[in-house]
Design a protein around this motif. Structure first.
Motif: not given
Ligand SMILES: Nc1ncnc2c1ncn2[C@@H]1O[C@H](COP(=O)(O)OP(=O)(O)OP(=O)(O)O)[C@@H](O)[C@H]1O
Ligand SMILES: [Mg+2]
Length: 392
Positions: A229-234, A259-265, A267-274, A278-283
């Motif tokens: 459940r705490d993947l992004a924070a880990a 490559s990986l990035s962890i943007p903070v929204q 509201d303070g929530r963390f998300n995983v971005n890969l 070939g893609l214009l935005r991370p998933l």
């Protein structure tokens, strides 16, 4: 470091003593006893958290976990000359679990209450802890015993004499809950901390509602939660205080060019971005495939900045394409440098890649007359082991 694991009378594990290395791979056909071994290790870890009796209840009670075959399997039964049958029980029925390393060993033995010994209680079916022992060194000997619990009496050895800590220990709590005195019994404290640190990872969820996919409030997370459940924070914690180069390598190894990035929204929530080629935005977490998400979960679990003494991975190959398995194996081999790792697997590619490591201790399980055994383990290959309570 654990050197030997011993289990007696637990489901198909009638009497199993196995060597333990830094990287252990357990394989075997369906129903050979791999999950039983995993569950036995978990039960052992529950002793230090005060939950062994509850865990047994969740498994259907102590009676159902006892070996369902005869007390002894004779040679003639093995050779098929006589039918497998039970005789009158000669010994008290006990479930026994234990392990040892170079410094200390520990064992626990559980049984049903003696009829007539109980006062009025609604918990007459609760198992009792009959015996526990901590000893110095790899193999138990009476002279190496440091802490000895026999029913309600717990005593510890100080220099050459024994000191009784209590005569009234409760039958449902282990010495780790009842005799934690760093002065009188430092071994109990050391061992409790060690066992408590063991981590078990078993089938991460990856469905659309899986906790790992959702943005989460993040705090520093050196240890990934067992459901991820705490993947992004880990992952962010690894980036800040862990091995960043290993993290980048693991991502590049699994998904070349990503490559990986962890943007903070806001509201303070963390998300995983890969970010992928070939893609214009991370998933984000919600958009990743099952296999990609599970690989990231293994990366976060295995690159933990706070390695435990033991990490147990149950079928980590689930949902991963065979091409990803060598990358996962490299991660596991890397982790096994800092922590003992126990991998239960069916995936031939993962097993083969792990067996490439010199450190790999590979154990194949099989069942013979219902009893789990290690393939090709003769009596002489079995590590020495003595149960402290064998007489009872
Ligand atoms: N109390 C018991 N006494 C003896 N055998 C038992 C007992 N409880 C379960 N078993 C046996 O243990 C076996 C199951 O073992 P386990 O679940 O560990 O298999 P596994 O190796 O994990 O298999 P899979 O690969 O299918 O998951 C079954 O054959 C079952 O009959
Ligand atoms: Mg299984």
């Amino acid at each position: 470091m654990i050197k030997t694991l011993a289990i007696g009378n637990y489901r198909s594990l009638l009497n199993l003593v196995i060597p333990f290395g830094s990287l252990n791979v357990i394989t075997g056909e369906n129903a050979s006893g791999k999950s039983n071994l995993y569950k036995a290790l978990r039960l052992l870890s529950e002793t230090a958290q005060g939950g062994v009796i509850n865990s047994l209840a969740r498994e259907g009670g102590l009676k159902s976990t006892f070996w369902a075959g005869p007390e002894n399997i004779t040679k003639r039964m093995r050779q098929g000359e006589v039918k497998v049958q039970g005789g009158p029980k000669k010994k008290a029925v006990r479930l026994r679990l234990g392990f040892s390393g170079d410094e200390f060993g520990y064992s626990i033995s559980l049984g049903l209450p003696t009829p007539g010994n109980l006062g009025p209680t609604a918990f007459a079916l609760d198992p009792e802890i009959k015996q526990e022992c901590i000893w110095a060194g790899n193999v138990y000997r009476p002279s190496s015993s440091l802490v000895d619990r026999s029913g309600p009496a717990i005593k510890v050895r100080t220099n050459r004499s024994w000191e009784v800590i209590t005569q009234h220990a409760s039958s449902f709590e282990s010495i780790f809950s009842q005799a934690v005195d760093p002065v009188k019994a430092p071994e109990i404290v050391t061992m409790k901390e060690e066992i408590k640190s063991w981590r078990f990872y078993d089938h991460f969820r990856s469905d659309s509602e899986a906790p790992a996919r959702l943005p989460q409030l993040g705090t520093r997370t050196p240890v990934l939660h067992h459901d991820g459940r705490d993947l992004a924070a880990a992952l962010q914690t690894i980036m800040e205080i862990g091995d960043v180069a290993a993290l980048e390598n693991a991502i590049a190894d699994g998904f070349p060019g990503a490559s990986l990035s962890i943007p903070v929204q806001e509201d303070g929530r963390f998300n995983v971005n890969l970010h992928q080629n070939g893609l214009l935005r991370p998933l984000s977490g919600a958009e990743l495939s099952d296999g990609t998400l599970r690989y990231l979960l293994w990366v976060a679990a295995l690159l933990t900045p706070r390695p435990p003494s033991l990490m147990v991975l149950n079928e980590p190959e689930t949902s991963l394409h065979p091409d990803l398995l060598p990358a996962l194996a490299r991660l596991i081999i890397q982790a096994a440098k800092n922590t003992q790792v126990w991998v239960i697997s069916h995936a031939t590619r993962l097993i083969a890649a792990l067996e490439d490591s010199n450190e790999c201790n590979s154990l194949q399980l099989e069942k013979s007359l219902g009893q789990t055994q290690v393939v090709d383990q003769g009596l002489l290959d079995q590590p020495s082991w003595h149960w402290p309570d064998k007489s009872k």
